[in-house]
Design a protein around this motif. Structure first.
Motif, short mmCIF file in Angstrom:
data_model
loop_
_atom_site.label_atom_id
_atom_site.label_comp_id
_atom_site.label_asym_id
_atom_site.label_seq_id
_atom_site.Cartn_x
_atom_site.Cartn_y
_atom_site.Cartn_z
N ASP A 23 0.60 -1.05 -0.10
CA ASP A 23 -0.11 -0.24 0.08
C ASP A 23 0.98 1.23 -0.03
O ASP A 23 0.67 2.37 -0.65
CB ASP A 23 -0.92 0.07 1.23
CG ASP A 23 -2.04 0.90 1.09
OD1 ASP A 23 -2.22 1.51 0.02
OD2 ASP A 23 -2.72 1.52 2.37
N GLU A 70 0.86 4.04 -3.02
CA GLU A 70 0.80 5.61 -2.85
C GLU A 70 1.99 6.46 -3.23
O GLU A 70 1.83 7.52 -3.69
CB GLU A 70 0.49 5.78 -1.41
CG GLU A 70 0.24 7.27 -0.66
CD GLU A 70 -0.31 7.52 0.58
OE1 GLU A 70 -0.78 8.37 0.92
OE2 GLU A 70 0.03 6.29 1.16
N ARG A 120 -3.53 4.96 -3.35
CA ARG A 120 -3.48 3.69 -2.31
C ARG A 120 -4.32 2.96 -2.68
O ARG A 120 -5.01 2.74 -3.76
CB ARG A 120 -4.10 4.20 -0.90
CG ARG A 120 -3.13 5.44 -0.29
CD ARG A 120 -3.88 5.43 1.14
NE ARG A 120 -5.46 5.88 1.36
CZ ARG A 120 -5.91 6.30 2.28
NH1 ARG A 120 -5.36 6.23 3.40
NH2 ARG A 120 -7.34 6.35 2.14
#
Length: 297
Positions: free
Chosen positions: A181, A185, A191
């Motif tokens: 994640d 990002e 995300r």
């Protein structure tokens, strides 16, 4: 002797003639008594003491004949008379047996199932429910979990389809998903919205071969990941985005592959073999004598 007695009696008579007559008779009675004593009464024999009679010994039992074996006595069937055979069977009333009240059937209590709670579920690191034990030949798991989401950066990232796995695998997912994640990002400026999953529990051999070792999928100890979906709507799949490696999507998939090697014991991707061209295989299988060897391909 008698003469002497008479002489002794006669001497006093000669000295006193008058008195002789008076005393003669008593003396004569005495002499008669001495010379002719009265017959003695018959002696009564003394009663004899009872003779002790020894008690009669109990009769000695006669030996019993040898017992016969416990064999049921079978009576010979009676031969029916010709007259009885002529009687119509339908005319003979059969005895009516009394009705027996049927006892209510007692329902058997189900066997108690012993399962272990998973700390990752209790702490909220994964969203999952306990499933009944799995048992299928050599395959199975006593305390399987059906995982539907993984915690990352304070929010629950859902899985595209629930995966059935054990507590060990479920506990390793949160750190890995949070790492991926962060990559998404930073590199793609979006995300994770979802982890796209494939096969989890399945009782089969490795590479679906007819012979050989049982796959970790058969022990609910493996999960296949086919890709990721970002919050901006982009979908990144292993089959279509592994190449070219220089593109952001390809780099994200390789970073996800390499990061998994630190959280799982086995990681297989498209570089391992053709069987994994469209997914990343993750499991917690044992390798080496101490189960500390990792396979990352």
């Amino acid at each position: 002797m008698r003469t002497l007695i008479k002489l002794l009696i006669a001497l006093p008579l000669l000295a006193h003639p008058v008195a002789a007559q008076d005393i003669f008779q008593p003396l004569q009675d005495m002499v008669d008594e001495l010379t002719n004593p009265p017959p003695r009464p018959p002696r009564t024999p003394a009663p004899k003491a009872p003779v002790a009679v020894a008690p009669e010994a109990p009769p000695v039992p006669r030996p019993r004949p040898p017992s016969l074996p416990d064999v049921p006595v079978v009576e010979a069937p009676a031969v029916p008379d010709a007259a009885e055979e002529a009687v119509d069977e339908q005319a003979v009333e059969e005895p009516v047996e009394p009705e027996v009240e049927a006892k209510p059937e007692v329902e058997a209590k189900p066997e108690r199932v012993y399962q272990v709670a998973c700390p990752a579920v209790i702490q909220g690191l994964v969203e999952a429910e306990m499933a009944p034990p799995l048992s299928e030949g050599i395959c199975g798991e006593q305390s399987p979990l059906v995982v539907t989401g993984v915690l990352s950066k304070g929010r629950m990232v859902p899985l595209s389809s629930p995966v059935t796995t054990n507590c060990q695998m479920a506990s390793a997912l949160p750190d890995w998903v949070e790492t991926v994640d962060g990559y998404a990002e930073t590199m793609l400026e979006s995300r994770l919205a979802q982890v796209d999953t494939g096969t989890s529990y399945m009782c089969r051999n490795r590479y679906s071969a007819e012979n050989g070792f049982t796959s970790e999928h058969g022990f609910a100890n493996a999960v296949d990941v086919t890709g990721f979906t970002l919050e901006d709507g982009r979908s990144i799949g292993v089959e279509g985005d592994w190449m070219p490696a220089a593109e952001p999507e390809g780099r994200l998939l390789r970073l996800a592959h390499d990061a998994a090697c630190g959280d799982f014991m086995t990681v297989l991707g498209p570089e391992a073999n053709a069987e994994h061209h469209d997914h990343l295989h993750l499991d917690m299988g044992c390798h080496g004598q101490s189960c500390t060897t990792r396979i990352c391909e």
